[in-house]
Design an enzyme around this catalytic site. Structure first.
Site, mmCIF file in Angstrom:
data_model
loop_
_atom_site.group_PDB
_atom_site.id
_atom_site.type_symbol
_atom_site.label_atom_id
_atom_site.label_comp_id
_atom_site.label_asym_id
_atom_site.label_seq_id
_atom_site.Cartn_x
_atom_site.Cartn_y
_atom_site.Cartn_z
ATOM 1 N N ASP A 103 0.883 -1.160 0.000
ATOM 2 C CA ASP A 103 0.000 0.000 0.000
ATOM 3 C C ASP A 103 0.925 1.216 0.000
ATOM 4 O OD1 ASP A 103 -2.385 1.561 0.322
ATOM 5 O OD2 ASP A 103 -1.890 1.766 2.453
ATOM 6 N N ASP A 114 -0.136 5.097 0.954
ATOM 7 C CA ASP A 114 -0.382 6.004 2.067
ATOM 8 C C ASP A 114 -0.204 5.269 3.383
ATOM 9 O OD1 ASP A 114 -1.083 8.132 0.361
ATOM 10 O OD2 ASP A 114 -3.122 7.383 0.183
#
Length: 350
Positions: free
Chosen positions: A72, A74
């Site tokens: 991922d 963020d």
């Protein structure tokens, strides 16, 4: 192939593990790779293990068992516009050891090309082909469900930012809305109304920093009044990292607003939907047992990995605290957890 606000809203902002409600009454079953996992299949462990293993011996626990890492972005690679400490060095070490790396984000505000520019601006050497965003997943969904062929003359209304629009342009799907509706005001004087396009065949709700009442009204008119108009959500994230100073309401709040005024559940294309991992695994011919999903969210990243046969590692550099992970209320268990991806390598003694 080319790929290239209201109680409902407030409730959507609250972080929750269960009750995603991601499959609507109009889920498309005709595509083999379109999101096809019913809510009931989004499993969480019945009870949290007495101990979730902290990553203390990365070579034995992880490196020897994993050939591919899916990160991922963020809260894992960056927070806002700041790279998390030692991320650049860790990615370089992984590549040196022959590990493949992919980056999968639920943030739809940029296209893949837009994210490539962000990686570059942060000094991170990442190829465009390694980046997958939920804006990309929207385009993939429309190609897989043959939107242009099955809904000739129809277009898409985008409640969201330029990322979705750019990806739709790349596959030739016509759209309206998006940044064009920024600052528009619904006419609410006596007799005022919003006129909507009856040729809208789908509404996409992605994160929108300029969301307004006009956009919400337009979306609900299309979904409630247009025949067979599909409601699509890029993601249901409760909060997001717009800056590194605090958490901000995420796309779950925007999707919640449309759910509240339509009574419809969206078709989800971002994590934890299987769409992006299906695409990556098939395209790269990957063995899922050798893939590790690395994220900072239990209800998206870790479920995405667990529900799709991947190893999972939660990092504490984003939205999830160790206290939350190990609490009795949490029912989602990663295989391992670490402070950040820098823990993938044992720190050398000074």
């Amino acid at each position: 192939m080319k790929f290239a606000l209201a109680l409902a809203s407030l409730a959507a902002c609250a972080p929750a593990v269960s009750g995603f409600g991601v499959v609507g009454s109009r889920t498309l079953a005709r595509s083999p790779m379109a999101f096809r996992t019913p809510t009931a299949q989004f499993h969480a462990t019945s009870a949290l293990s007495a101990k979730v293993d902290r990553l203390t011996e990365p070579a034995g626990q992880l490196m020897n068992e994993v050939d591919v890492f899916i990160f991922d972005c963020d809260g894992v690679i960056w927070r806002g516009d700041s790279v998390i400490d030692n991320v650049k060095e860790t990615l370089a070490k992984l590549r040196k050891e022959g590990k493949k790396c992919f980056f999968v984000t639920n943030n739809s505000t940029k296209s893949r090309a837009g994210y490539k520019k962000k990686f570059d601006s942060l000094g991170l050497d990442v190829a465009a082909e390694e980046i997958f965003s939920s804006s990309f997943a929207v385009a993939a969904h429309f190609e897989q469900t043959k939107f242009l062929e099955k809904k000739p003359g129809k277009k898409v209304f985008v409640l969201g930012e330029i990322g979705v629009c750019d990806e739709l342009d790349m596959i030739g799907v016509p759209w309206i809305g998006g940044p064009q509706d920024e600052g528009k005001v619904a006419p609410m004087q006596p007799g005022g109304k919003v006129d909507h396009d009856h040729d809208v065949g789908a509404v996409v709700v992605g994160f929108d920093r300029h969301i307004n009442y006009y956009k919400i009204q337009y979306a609900q008119l299309c979904i409630n009044e247009n025949e067979d108009c599909e409601f699509i959500a890029t993601n249901l994230d409760a909060v997001t990292h717009l800056t590194d100073a605090q958490e901000w309401a995420g796309n779950g709040s925007m999707v919640g607003a449309i759910k509240g005024c339509t009574g419809q559940e969206p078709n989800l294309v971002g994590k934890p939907s299987s769409l992006m991992i299906d695409y990556i695994a098939d395209k790269e011919n990957l063995d899922r047992s050798k893939i590790c999903m690395v994220g900072d969210r239990l209800d998206t990243d870790i479920l995405f990995g667990a529900n799709n046969g991947l190893k999972t590692c939660l990092v504490l550099s984003g939205v999830t605290s160790e206290e939350k992970l190990l609490s009795d209320e949490n029912k989602v268990t990663p295989d391992f957890y670490a402070d950040s991806i820098a823990d993938f390598f044992v720190k050398e003694a000074a």
